[in-house]
Design a protein around this motif. Structure first.
Motif, mmCIF file in Angstrom:
data_model
loop_
_atom_site.group_PDB
_atom_site.id
_atom_site.type_symbol
_atom_site.label_atom_id
_atom_site.label_comp_id
_atom_site.label_asym_id
_atom_site.label_seq_id
_atom_site.Cartn_x
_atom_site.Cartn_y
_atom_site.Cartn_z
ATOM 1 N N PHE A 35 0.846 -1.194 0.000
ATOM 2 C CA PHE A 35 0.000 0.000 0.000
ATOM 3 C C PHE A 35 0.882 1.244 0.000
ATOM 4 N N ILE A 36 0.577 2.155 -0.921
ATOM 5 C CA ILE A 36 1.432 3.322 -1.156
ATOM 6 C C ILE A 36 0.611 4.598 -1.115
ATOM 7 N N ASP A 37 1.170 5.630 -0.479
ATOM 8 C CA ASP A 37 0.543 6.957 -0.473
ATOM 9 C C ASP A 37 1.554 8.006 -0.897
ATOM 10 N N GLU A 38 1.075 9.023 -1.582
ATOM 11 C CA GLU A 38 1.875 10.206 -1.877
ATOM 12 C C GLU A 38 1.194 11.363 -1.171
ATOM 13 N N GLN A 39 1.535 11.536 0.093
ATOM 14 C CA GLN A 39 0.850 12.526 0.924
ATOM 15 C C GLN A 39 1.687 12.840 2.156
ATOM 16 N N SER A 40 1.432 14.002 2.739
ATOM 17 C CA SER A 40 2.147 14.417 3.939
ATOM 18 C C SER A 40 1.950 13.428 5.079
ATOM 19 N N GLY A 41 2.997 13.278 5.894
ATOM 20 C CA GLY A 41 2.919 12.366 7.027
ATOM 21 C C GLY A 41 2.225 12.956 8.233
#
Length: 215
Positions: A35-41
């Motif tokens: 599972f992958i996200d491109e978003q602020s932590g």
């Protein structure tokens, strides 16, 4: 079953190292075990992360399956101290074992001691991750405040150029559409559709054109 969570904050960052570690574990199918996200932590309201939690919860409703969730580094999991702790507790309550690959594995003969040591590592790294984010935002704020402005109130960088995206020029055909609107042959909404622009951008263009022909 083994799962892997990977995250980057923007497309300018590289997922490479995280995906290499996932492949070493035999985890390769995005949406199933990867599972992958491109978003602020700083926010945990992420599409990939939410889907991962839903799957882990559903799989373990009838008792632990012995699932393991791997994360390359703790700050890939998140950068908010309280939210990191909250989500770790929630996922582990499903019976899932979370392994942060940047936290050293220290085993003693006492399970309670092992948990205490691990929790201390997580608390320390979570604190560091949040502080790094806060410092970065503060530097950005200071840099923004240090910029001067031109006569139009726009920010000017050290190179003397306006900061931000360059203004898009008016489409060459806008004048023709404007005349048709003035005659009542075209509506503003129709011109928006033709040009593929939103309402706010359309009225910016209209004002710019009117300033041009009236000066």
């Amino acid at each position: 079953m083994d799962f892997f969570y990977a995250r980057i904050s923007s497309s300018s960052q590289n997922l490479g190292r995280q995906l290499v570690e996932a492949r070493k574990l035999g985890i390769t199918t995005e949406g199933e075990d990867l599972f992958i996200d491109e978003q602020s932590g700083t926010s945990f309201n992420r599409t990939g992360f939410i889907k991962l939690k839903e799957i882990l919860k559903a799989r373990n409703l009838d008792g632990s399956k012995g699932d393991v969730l791997y994360v390359h580094e703790l700050d890939r999991f998140g950068r908010d101290y309280d939210e990191i702790k909250k989500n770790i507790v929630e996922i582990e309550s499903y019976g899932v074992n979370i392994k942060f690959m940047d936290i050293p594995l220290i085993e003693t003969t006492d399970e309670a001691t092992n948990k205490l040591i691990r929790d201390q590592f997580i608390a320390t790294l979570s604190y560091v991750a949040q502080k790094e984010t806060e410092k970065r935002k503060e530097r950005q704020r200071q840099g923004y405040n240090a910029l001067s402005k031109n006569s139009e109130g726009k920010l000017i960088g050290k190179n003397g150029k306006v900061v931000g995206r360059p203004k898009k020029p008016l489409p060459k055909e806008f004048g023709g559409y404007y005349e048709l609107m003035q005659k009542g042959d075209l509506k503003a909404t129709e011109v928006m559709k033709i040009l593929g622009v939103k309402k706010s951008r359309f009225y910016e263009m209209k004002k710019e054109y009117e300033d041009k022909i009236n000066n």
